[in-house]
Scaffold this active site. Structure first.
Site, PDB file in Angstrom:
ATOM      1  N   ASP A   5       0.816  -1.217   0.000  1.00 45.75           N
ATOM      2  CA  ASP A   5       0.000   0.000   0.000  1.00 45.75           C
ATOM      3  C   ASP A   5       0.852   1.271   0.000  1.00 45.75           C
ATOM      4  O   ASP A   5       2.053   1.250   0.276  1.00 45.75           O
ATOM      5  CB  ASP A   5      -0.900   0.026   1.239  1.00 45.75           C
ATOM      6  CG  ASP A   5      -2.055  -0.957   1.139  1.00 45.75           C
ATOM      7  OD1 ASP A   5      -2.031  -1.806   0.232  1.00 45.75           O
ATOM      8  OD2 ASP A   5      -2.970  -0.883   1.977  1.00 45.75           O
ATOM      9  N   ASP A   6       0.133   2.390  -0.284  1.00 43.61           N
ATOM     10  CA  ASP A   6       0.625   3.763  -0.063  1.00 43.61           C
ATOM     11  C   ASP A   6       1.703   4.240  -1.028  1.00 43.61           C
ATOM     12  O   ASP A   6       2.442   5.162  -0.715  1.00 43.61           O
ATOM     13  CB  ASP A   6       1.141   3.942   1.375  1.00 43.61           C
ATOM     14  CG  ASP A   6       0.064   3.742   2.412  1.00 43.61           C
ATOM     15  OD1 ASP A   6      -1.103   3.539   2.024  1.00 43.61           O
ATOM     16  OD2 ASP A   6       0.381   3.765   3.609  1.00 43.61           O
ATOM     17  N   HIS A  10      -6.215   2.914  -4.040  1.00 45.50           N
ATOM     18  CA  HIS A  10      -6.158   3.105  -2.580  1.00 45.50           C
ATOM     19  C   HIS A  10      -6.668   4.499  -2.186  1.00 45.50           C
ATOM     20  O   HIS A  10      -6.287   5.027  -1.148  1.00 45.50           O
ATOM     21  CB  HIS A  10      -4.715   2.907  -2.101  1.00 45.50           C
ATOM     22  CG  HIS A  10      -4.561   2.666  -0.624  1.00 45.50           C
ATOM     23  ND1 HIS A  10      -5.426   1.859   0.099  1.00 45.50           N
ATOM     24  CD2 HIS A  10      -3.634   3.115   0.269  1.00 45.50           C
ATOM     25  CE1 HIS A  10      -5.030   1.826   1.356  1.00 45.50           C
ATOM     26  NE2 HIS A  10      -3.953   2.590   1.495  1.00 45.50           N
ATOM     27  N   HIS A  26      -5.748   9.199   0.701  1.00 51.26           N
ATOM     28  CA  HIS A  26      -5.522   8.332   1.868  1.00 51.26           C
ATOM     29  C   HIS A  26      -6.218   8.891   3.111  1.00 51.26           C
ATOM     30  O   HIS A  26      -5.618   9.082   4.173  1.00 51.26           O
ATOM     31  CB  HIS A  26      -4.023   8.140   2.144  1.00 51.26           C
ATOM     32  CG  HIS A  26      -3.726   6.906   2.949  1.00 51.26           C
ATOM     33  ND1 HIS A  26      -3.891   6.848   4.314  1.00 51.26           N
ATOM     34  CD2 HIS A  26      -3.283   5.681   2.582  1.00 51.26           C
ATOM     35  CE1 HIS A  26      -3.545   5.648   4.756  1.00 51.26           C
ATOM     36  NE2 HIS A  26      -3.180   4.919   3.720  1.00 51.26           N
ATOM     37  N   HIS A  80       3.730  -2.604   2.986  1.00 47.69           N
ATOM     38  CA  HIS A  80       3.852  -1.247   2.471  1.00 47.69           C
ATOM     39  C   HIS A  80       5.185  -1.059   1.751  1.00 47.69           C
ATOM     40  O   HIS A  80       6.103  -1.873   1.900  1.00 47.69           O
ATOM     41  CB  HIS A  80       3.732  -0.217   3.607  1.00 47.69           C
ATOM     42  CG  HIS A  80       2.371  -0.148   4.224  1.00 47.69           C
ATOM     43  ND1 HIS A  80       1.930  -1.081   5.130  1.00 47.69           N
ATOM     44  CD2 HIS A  80       1.344   0.751   4.057  1.00 47.69           C
ATOM     45  CE1 HIS A  80       0.696  -0.771   5.506  1.00 47.69           C
ATOM     46  NE2 HIS A  80       0.313   0.335   4.874  1.00 47.69           N
TER      47      HIS A  80
END
Length: 296
Positions: free
Chosen positions: A113-114, A165, A169, A262
């Site tokens: 993620d991210d 995503h 965020h 991540h």
């Protein structure tokens, strides 16, 4: 007088006869000078031979070229091969489950993620994935894609899968329907504009969604998911501690684990050892594209 006249006429006759013989002797010579040699084509013959469609040389040279040109212009016939059917689906607790009893159960789904943040970290993760012949979903944020479109292209060009995503965020569960729609659909658009295809997977930030978010994801043909195995690589206890990341995953390991990780330096460092340990335990890595687009 008669004798003189006769002699004179005879002399004139002899002179004229001599002149006629000289003309006959010279005439063949003049004709030969203008005669075309049969083995030497004239310019007219050369021109005719070059343009003639019956020339064997022209057929030999032109036929392959004409075939190549026509094959380029001819449209390709549509493939009749049936699409490959997904072998897995996601259940309501976000585990990956085989559709058939005979399909391998000991598999995990790898996700990050991210991103996209950093070229060296992305290449580090994908180098390890390639080493283990694994595919993963890289769940990206729209604002990061806007800052680093080349990094999104890098992930895509290296054969990994892009997921949505949200743009900023943020906790979508606390947002209005209009804002949730924008957060999801703006990512769909920028990814499409950047790599030519839209994400098929959606993960809400913090795993916080609710029915509204799920419905908007579904409206955009996205498979909504959180995770079922958290590496805790985002936790302060895991910072700069690859071993902690590995242990966290192994402690929660089960068939169908949907592993959350991540784009972080210690995760990059941990990944090769983690995947090696998973393989030694008999686990494989599911290709995200082999998962059905709906939960059941």
């Amino acid at each position: 007088m008669v004798k003189k006249t006769t002699v004179l006429l005879l002399a004139v006759s002899l002179v004229l006869s001599a002149c006629g013989q000289n003309d006959i002797k010279e005439s063949p010579k003049t004709a030969n000078e203008n005669k075309v040699t049969p083995n030497t084509p004239s310019e007219d013959n050369l021109s005719t031979n070059e343009e003639s469609p019956s020339s064997s040389d022209e057929k030999t040279d032109d036929k392959p070229n004409n075939q190549d040109d026509s094959s380029k212009d001819e449209p390709k016939e549509p493939s009749t091969q049936a699409p490959v059917q997904p072998q897995y689906h996601m259940n309501k607790v976000y585990n990956i489950v085989p559709n058939e009893e005979s399909t391998q159960k000991k598999i995990v789904l790898l996700t990050f993620d991210d991103g996209p943040k950093d070229e060296s970290m992305i290449n580090g993760l994908i180098d390890t994935l390639d080493k283990h012949k694994a595919k993963a979903i890289f769940f990206v944020n729209g604002y990061r894609v806007k800052q680093n479109p080349d990094l999104l292209k890098l992930i895509h060009d290296r054969g990994q899968i892009i997921g949505n995503h949200s743009w900023d965020h943020i906790d979508l569960k606390k947002e209005s329907q209009q804002e949730v729609k924008k957060q999801i659909e703006d990512v769909q658009k920028i990814v499409m504009d950047t790599i030519g295809e839209k994400p098929k997977f959606f993960r809400p930030p913090f795993g916080s969604g609710g029915e509204q978010v799920k419905n908007i994801a579904k409206d955009n043909n996205l498979l909504f998911m959180t995770w079922s195995n958290g590496s805790l690589d985002w936790d302060s206890k895991s910072k700069n501690n690859p071993e902690a990341v590995i242990n966290n995953v192994i402690e929660q390991l089960h068939p169908g684990s949907n592993i959350l990780m991540h784009e972080l330096p210690w995760t990059v460092e941990a990944l090769d050892t983690l995947l090696t340990k998973l393989e030694k335990k008999g686990y494989g890595f599911v290709d995200p594209l082999d998962i059905e687009p709906t939960i059941r």
